[in-house]
Design an enzyme around this catalytic site. Structure first.
Site, PDB file in Angstrom:
ATOM      1  CG  HIS A   3      31.422  44.480  88.524  1.00  0.00           C
ATOM      2  ND1 HIS A   3      31.183  43.348  87.781  1.00  0.00           N
ATOM      3  CD2 HIS A   3      32.311  44.107  89.473  1.00  0.00           C
ATOM      4  CE1 HIS A   3      31.909  42.354  88.258  1.00  0.00           C
ATOM      5  NE2 HIS A   3      32.599  42.780  89.287  1.00  0.00           N
ATOM      6  N   GLY A   4      28.273  47.890  88.211  1.00  0.00           N
ATOM      7  CA  GLY A   4      27.902  49.286  88.444  1.00  0.00           C
ATOM      8  C   GLY A   4      27.124  49.859  87.287  1.00  0.00           C
TER       9      GLY A   4
END
Lengths: 332, 485
Positions: free
Chosen positions: B326-327
């Site tokens: 996701h990041g």
């Protein structure tokens, strides 16, 4: 021409049918809401309606932004000058963003002899968008408004006048609130002709320093284009045999010190005044600017400040009634 | 180009008309149009990053063709690793370079030695995590001989860049989407109706619910120091619905748009907040990603057919990787780890529990749903917080109710920086959403039910929905949350 398949036929019939159906509903709703908004007398929308519906005509009209709205006490000016006065300054709207109001007013006014323009430090800054379009959306077909939006916000202009029913996207909750108030006026058979304060907005609050705490200073960005347009507005007012008076409204010295080039703003105002041979009343160095008791924040006067300022404006006009320009109120 | 923009409202009908009425004679032309439209759609944001998609497409297309003829296991493995390294290399550089660099420096300074390195000002290409995983699934499936590689470059390019799902999924499996590019397509009125209803529902979720909720959420999460426990709780609940509506709204629009072109994309969400366990939540939330991790990481690691402690480790690892996907921030890794840990605990707990009639009661179900939602919300704090310190500040003060809900600032009565009507409006939106979702899962309302109604009834529904979107929508946010991943 090639025969259409049944699926394509179905699609086309349904598509056209739906478009017609939707357009009728959306058009009726759009027009209906706009109609009721024009009947509202509430706040800023009410002020716009007063002019756009030709319901106001006074000897002295005041235009400007919130600084002018909270600064010019119409009743005080009225009793001092012995002339009818209305404050049509619109909150959050530098004068050139509400140029359409001046244009519309000039197109019908028979009574007005003086227009006071309340200046603030951002009056000559570059403009990129129209603030809170919901306030005037109901009058979007007005030619002056159309032109005003085109000049200030070309992108909004393109969408508003080319994308069907774009008003629904632009309108905010105040727009629908005004439609409701307009509807209420119809039900109660009420008409509006402005408020008791005659457009002046009273702020009975104490001073609060709104500068940032980090001590950073800012530059005011000026736009040559805006300055030139401003001059044309002044000339336009004069061409209708109405006397424009430019007034640099008081800004608290704390607020003035926040901007590195505040002086430049007052110089621009003086330059416009000279070049258009228009009277300028400068409150940038007035004693008002040094006293906390007159302000509720760095840019806006409170109730007491508005009273003092409005009296000073009248005194200045009364003491120099014929002076065309360069009347500065210093250390009064 | 984003779905809730005027640009897309012009782009979609033009592509639709060209696709069905100009290029309808040939499948090849239709696919070519999809590629051109998809590149335009992506390039609208930043044309320079088109080169990455094209590069990825060429590499995986070539490797797929090579894998078709290569029988030697070693060489096949080598080809697979080239694809994995190229794709993950691009992803790693653009998404994780600075993260690793910063942590490398931090680790050195922790042990007392300062090193100087320059971080790069890297722009994260929109959707890189999505299309990278999609192309990887193709190569892996070809390598596993689950999928016949395509010889048609245009078909493959269309599969990689298909504009409805290019930037934020659903992450399609090649086995589902690729064959659809080689099938004859006929305009079906039903598909178009289905697609349009889905688009409208997605737009409602995005611009009416998600973007409106974001105003309150952002005010709290962007300056958590100014708020207290009650604010954090409310903002986190609102964020749970914001991210759901933002992301599932995007998926709905993607699925609807694809359907208008006769493509069936996989469902990405199934009312996840009605889940009764975290395991169920992950079968209903971002299904295309969770099944990707299941098929390409969890199962190769041994899945649940290994010893218990290894199974728990596999579960935990997959969720940490999912968080990292996701990041490139510790907050996402912690978010993934929380889900991993709870899932492991859930597995331990449920493996020892027998289901009784009491367990099946409505009250028990509601309690389980609420508990699951609470766990998901606690994890969301880490997902949404701007930094780990913000997240820990929020978590540690979650039950500090010393700050009142109502604050009076300069005479204005504010609830989380909102006037009362706006504050209550947030909950009305959530109630409306949950009510409709409840009708959907109980099959009281669906695209098919609406399509079967008489035209006038249908038109009334469409008109109402369009007007609601126009009137109540918030149009100042030009991003979907998942674009940043």
């Amino acid at each position: 021409m090639k025969k259409l398949t049944p699926e394509v036929k179905k699609l086309l019939i349904n598509f056209i049918g739906f478009c017609v159906f939707f357009s009728i509903i959306a058009f009726s709703l759009e027009k209906g809401i706009a109609y009721f908004v024009t009947l509202s007398g509430d706040s800023q929308t009410g002020k716009v309606n007063l002019i756009m519906e030709h319901k106001i005509d006074s000897d002295v009209m005041i235009f400007g932004s919130s600084v002018a709205e909270v600064g010019f006490n119409s009743n005080v000016i009225e009793s001092n000058l012995n002339k009818s006065v209305y404050n049509l300054a619109i909150d959050g709207t530098p004068i050139l963003k509400s140029e359409f109001l001046i244009d519309e007013f000039l197109s019908y006014s028979e009574k007005c002899d003086t227009i006071m323009i309340g200046l603030a430090f951002f009056s000559f800054s570059k403009m990129q968008e129209m603030n809170e379009p919901g306030r005037y959306l109901a009058h979007k077909s007005n030619k002056y408004l159309k032109e005003n939006i085109r000049k200030v916000a070309p992108e909004l202009h393109a969408k508003l006048y080319n994308v069907p029913f774009y008003s629904f996207i632009v309108a905010d909750h105040t727009y629908y609130k005004n439609a409701y108030l307009g509807l209420k006026n119809v039900i109660n058979k009420k008409t509006f002709y402005g408020n008791q304060e005659k457009g002046f907005s009273v702020h009975d609050e104490t001073y609060y320093d709104t500068r940032s705490t980090d001590g950073l200073k800012m530059d005011i960005e000026f736009s040559e284009k805006v300055i030139e347009r401003f001059k044309r507005v002044v000339e336009k007012i004069k061409s209708h045999n109405i006397t424009p008076i430019l007034i640099i409204t008081p800004m608290h010295i704390n607020g003035q010190s926040f901007y590195n080039n505040y002086k430049e703003y007052t110089n621009i105002a003086k330059d416009i005044s000279e070049k258009t041979n228009t009277r300028l009343i400068d409150f940038s160095k007035s004693n008002i600017t040094k006293e906390d008791k007159y302000f509720y924040n760095n840019g806006h006067l409170n109730k007491l400040g508005a009273l003092t300022f409005s009296k000073n404006v009248c005194d200045s006009i009364a003491t120099n009634p014929q002076t065309p320009q360069k009347v500065y109120v210093k250390q009064k | 180009m984003i779905f809730n923009s005027l640009d897309f409202a012009i782009f979609l009908p033009i592509v639709f008309i060209l696709y069905w009425f100009v290029f309808n004679k040939s499948l090849k032309l239709q696919n070519l149009l999809i590629v051109a439209a998809s590149y335009l759609f992506y390039g609208w944001w930043d044309w320079r990053f088109l080169s990455l998609i094209i590069f990825s497409t060429i590499i995986d297309y070539s490797i797929g063709r090579k894998l078709k003829v290569e029988e030697n296991t070693k060489n096949r493995k080598l080809l697979l690793w080239i694809s994995i390294l190229v794709n993950l290399g691009l992803l790693g550089f653009f998404k994780y370079y600075n993260f690793f660099l910063e942590n490398f420096v931090a680790a050195f300074s922790f042990f007392g030695s300062e090193i100087k390195v320059n971080s790069l000002n890297i722009i994260l290409p929109v959707g890189i995590s999505f299309y990278t995983f999609q192309t990887l699934s193709y190569t892996i499936d070809v390598y596993r001989k689950k999928l016949e590689p395509t010889d048609n470059f245009i078909v493959f390019a269309a599969f990689v860049s298909f504009f409805p799902q290019l930037v934020a999924g659903p992450i399609e499996r090649a086995t589902n989407l690729l064959p659809q590019f080689t099938k004859e397509r006929k305009l079906k009125f039903l598909n178009i109706q289905f697609g349009l209803i889905r688009i409208l529902w997605g737009l409602f979720k995005k611009v009416v619910v998600a973007d409106r909720l974001s105003l309150t959420v952002n005010s709290v999460y962007n300056s958590p120091d100014d708020f207290g426990g009650i604010h954090y709780i409310i903002a986190t609940i609102l964020f749970a619905f914001q991210i759901y509506c933002d992301f599932s709204g995007y998926s709905d629009i993607a699925i609807g748009t694809a359907r208008m072109f006769n493509f069936k994309l996989m469902e990405n969400f199934r009312s996840p907040y009605f889940s009764k366990s975290l395991g169920e939540f992950w079968r209903r939330w971002h299904i295309s990603l969770s099944t990707w991790f299941r098929d390409y990481i969890y199962i190769p690691l041994g899945g649940n057919r290994v010893k218990k402690h290894r199974f728990y480790l596999n579960t935990f690892l997959v969720f940490v990787i999912s968080g990292f996907w996701h990041g490139s921030k510790w907050t996402f890794i912690i978010w993934g780890a929380i889900h991993g840990i709870i899932l492991v605990l859930e597995n331990i707990l449920y493996s020892k529990k027998t289901i009784t009639n009491k367990n099946k009661s409505v009250v028990y179900s509601i309690i389980k749903t609420l508990v699951t939602f609470t766990i998901v919300c606690i994890a969301w704090i880490f997902f949404r917080a701007n930094s780990t310190s913000d997240a820990f500040l929020i978590v540690s003060n979650l039950f500090d109710f010393s700050q009142p809900l109502l604050s009076v600032t300069r005479g204005m009565h504010l609830y989380l920086n909102n006037p009362l009507w706006k504050f209550i409006g947030n909950f009305i939106l959530i109630a409306v959403l949950l009510f409709i979702e409840y009708l959907i899962i109980n099959k009281k309302i669906s695209e098919v039910i609406i399509i079967k109604k008489k035209p006038l009834f249908r038109w009334c529904i469409y008109t109402s929905l369009i007007l609601i979107i126009m009137i109540f929508g918030f149009y100042e946010i030009d991003q979907f949350i998942y674009f940043q991943f």
